[in-house]
Design a protein around this motif. Structure first.
Motif, mmCIF file in Angstrom:
data_model
loop_
_atom_site.group_PDB
_atom_site.id
_atom_site.type_symbol
_atom_site.label_atom_id
_atom_site.label_comp_id
_atom_site.label_asym_id
_atom_site.label_seq_id
_atom_site.Cartn_x
_atom_site.Cartn_y
_atom_site.Cartn_z
ATOM 1 N N SER A 12 0.821 -1.204 0.000
ATOM 2 C CA SER A 12 0.000 0.000 0.000
ATOM 3 C C SER A 12 0.859 1.260 0.000
ATOM 4 C CB SER A 12 -0.906 -0.002 1.232
ATOM 5 O OG SER A 12 -0.129 0.079 2.411
ATOM 6 N N VAL A 13 0.150 2.388 -0.086
ATOM 7 C CA VAL A 13 0.803 3.697 0.004
ATOM 8 C C VAL A 13 0.243 4.451 1.201
ATOM 9 C CG1 VAL A 13 1.260 3.872 -2.474
ATOM 10 C CG2 VAL A 13 -0.869 4.803 -1.545
ATOM 11 N N LEU A 14 1.066 5.309 1.738
ATOM 12 C CA LEU A 14 0.690 6.283 2.758
ATOM 13 C C LEU A 14 1.094 7.632 2.178
ATOM 14 C CD1 LEU A 14 -0.105 7.155 5.677
ATOM 15 C CD2 LEU A 14 2.293 6.802 6.279
ATOM 16 N N VAL A 15 0.134 8.532 2.017
ATOM 17 C CA VAL A 15 0.432 9.835 1.420
ATOM 18 C C VAL A 15 0.200 10.920 2.467
ATOM 19 C CG1 VAL A 15 -0.023 11.431 -0.471
ATOM 20 C CG2 VAL A 15 -0.360 8.960 -0.825
ATOM 21 N N ILE A 16 1.292 11.579 2.839
ATOM 22 C CA ILE A 16 1.221 12.697 3.782
ATOM 23 C C ILE A 16 0.935 13.948 2.957
ATOM 24 C CG2 ILE A 16 2.413 14.007 5.583
ATOM 25 C CD1 ILE A 16 1.996 10.953 6.191
ATOM 26 N N ILE A 17 -0.280 14.461 3.078
ATOM 27 C CA ILE A 17 -0.665 15.683 2.375
ATOM 28 C C ILE A 17 -0.426 16.839 3.333
ATOM 29 C CG2 ILE A 17 -2.536 16.956 1.265
ATOM 30 C CD1 ILE A 17 -3.832 14.227 0.618
ATOM 31 N N TRP A 30 -7.807 8.598 13.236
ATOM 32 C CA TRP A 30 -7.383 9.608 12.268
ATOM 33 C C TRP A 30 -6.149 9.117 11.531
ATOM 34 C CZ3 TRP A 30 -9.806 14.301 11.341
ATOM 35 C CH2 TRP A 30 -10.882 14.595 12.173
ATOM 36 N N GLN A 31 -6.048 9.483 10.258
ATOM 37 C CA GLN A 31 -4.934 9.032 9.429
ATOM 38 C C GLN A 31 -4.744 9.941 8.226
ATOM 39 O OE1 GLN A 31 -6.809 5.229 8.345
ATOM 40 N NE2 GLN A 31 -6.826 5.944 6.234
ATOM 41 N N SER A 32 -3.636 9.719 7.538
ATOM 42 C CA SER A 32 -3.404 10.334 6.241
ATOM 43 C C SER A 32 -4.061 9.449 5.193
ATOM 44 C CB SER A 32 -1.901 10.436 5.978
ATOM 45 O OG SER A 32 -1.293 11.300 6.911
ATOM 46 N N LYS A 70 3.153 18.287 14.891
ATOM 47 C CA LYS A 70 3.152 17.531 16.159
ATOM 48 C C LYS A 70 1.739 17.096 16.539
ATOM 49 C CE LYS A 70 5.009 16.356 20.305
ATOM 50 N NZ LYS A 70 4.116 15.282 20.694
ATOM 51 N N GLU A 71 0.782 18.006 16.386
ATOM 52 C CA GLU A 71 -0.605 17.684 16.725
ATOM 53 C C GLU A 71 -1.152 16.597 15.787
ATOM 54 O OE1 GLU A 71 -4.878 19.968 17.240
ATOM 55 O OE2 GLU A 71 -3.040 21.165 17.225
ATOM 56 N N ALA A 72 -0.800 16.690 14.514
ATOM 57 C CA ALA A 72 -1.238 15.668 13.548
ATOM 58 C C ALA A 72 -0.641 14.312 13.906
ATOM 59 C CB ALA A 72 -0.845 16.077 12.134
ATOM 60 N N ALA A 73 0.648 14.287 14.212
ATOM 61 C CA ALA A 73 1.301 13.022 14.573
ATOM 62 C C ALA A 73 0.661 12.422 15.822
ATOM 63 C CB ALA A 73 2.800 13.239 14.786
ATOM 64 N N ASP A 74 0.372 13.253 16.800
ATOM 65 C CA ASP A 74 -0.246 12.773 18.036
ATOM 66 C C ASP A 74 -1.655 12.230 17.803
ATOM 67 O OD1 ASP A 74 2.014 13.448 19.471
ATOM 68 O OD2 ASP A 74 1.174 15.313 20.274
ATOM 69 N N ARG A 75 -2.347 12.732 16.805
ATOM 70 C CA ARG A 75 -3.732 12.323 16.540
ATOM 71 C C ARG A 75 -3.817 10.987 15.794
ATOM 72 N NH1 ARG A 75 -8.506 15.822 15.136
ATOM 73 N NH2 ARG A 75 -7.509 17.199 16.628
ATOM 74 N N PHE A 98 -3.684 7.181 14.691
ATOM 75 C CA PHE A 98 -3.730 5.908 15.422
ATOM 76 C C PHE A 98 -2.609 4.983 14.972
ATOM 77 C CE2 PHE A 98 -6.049 4.670 11.631
ATOM 78 C CZ PHE A 98 -5.741 3.332 11.467
ATOM 79 N N SER A 99 -2.057 5.215 13.798
ATOM 80 C CA SER A 99 -0.992 4.367 13.252
ATOM 81 C C SER A 99 0.382 4.952 13.589
ATOM 82 C CB SER A 99 -1.151 4.276 11.733
ATOM 83 O OG SER A 99 0.048 3.853 11.128
ATOM 84 N N ALA A 100 1.226 4.129 14.173
ATOM 85 C CA ALA A 100 2.578 4.580 14.530
ATOM 86 C C ALA A 100 3.392 4.959 13.296
ATOM 87 C CB ALA A 100 3.303 3.503 15.331
ATOM 88 N N SER A 101 3.257 4.199 12.205
ATOM 89 C CA SER A 101 4.029 4.518 10.995
ATOM 90 C C SER A 101 3.544 5.827 10.380
ATOM 91 C CB SER A 101 3.976 3.380 9.981
ATOM 92 O OG SER A 101 2.662 3.158 9.512
#
Length: 148
Positions: free
Chosen positions: A8-13, A32-34, A124-129, A131-134
């Motif tokens: 799969s892909v993970l896209v950080i917008i 919550w996720q990207s 930082k707030e986005a990372a904390d929100r 649910f996925s560590a990666s």
């Protein structure tokens, strides 16, 4: 039954102001996720998968912006709740990380069956929100990538 491909892909917008777009999952409110998504076929190019998933989930046309392959991948255990989507015995997924910079005012229209709402958040707030560590780690890496 057609099984998901465990790649799969993970896209950080993100915006030039370093705010990250996060989406709340419809099937798991509070998660919550990207943008994420699996390849539709073994032959599908990963950059195409990223563009397709961004368009499907947010209505953002990634071809109009700079999509960058971070040449980073993660192998992780598929959450048990989602394993039924994969062939029997498949327990791991390989995720490839991409970044997509778009103007903050870019229109976002969610796929209602996939996501409930979206928010633009500081790194930082986005990372904390997430649910996925990666996903959280990729968001934190964005800040480091742009500092160099």
């Amino acid at each position: 039954m057609s099984y998901k491909i465990p790649e799969s892909v993970l896209v950080i917008i993100y915006s030039p102001e370093l705010e990250v777009l996060l989406l709340e999952r419809a099937d798991r409110p509070g998660f919550w996720q990207s943008v994420t998504g699996s390849k539709d076929s073994m032959e599908e190019d990963l950059a195409f998968t990223a563009q397709r998933e961004v368009l499907e989930e947010t209505s953002i046309d990634a071809s109009l912006h700079t999509l960058s392959d971070w040449k980073l991948s993660n192998v992780y255990e598929i959450y048990p709740v989602w394993r039924h989507r994969y062939a029997p015995g498949v327990t791991q997924n390989k995720e490839h990380v991409f970044g997509l910079c778009v103007p903050r005012q870019t229109s976002v229209t969610l796929a209602p069956r996939e996501h409930l709402r979206f928010e633009w958040l500081p790194l930082k707030e986005a990372a904390d929100r997430c649910f996925s560590a990666s996903n959280a780690e990729a968001i934190l890496q964005l800040g480091r990538r742009l500092q160099t």
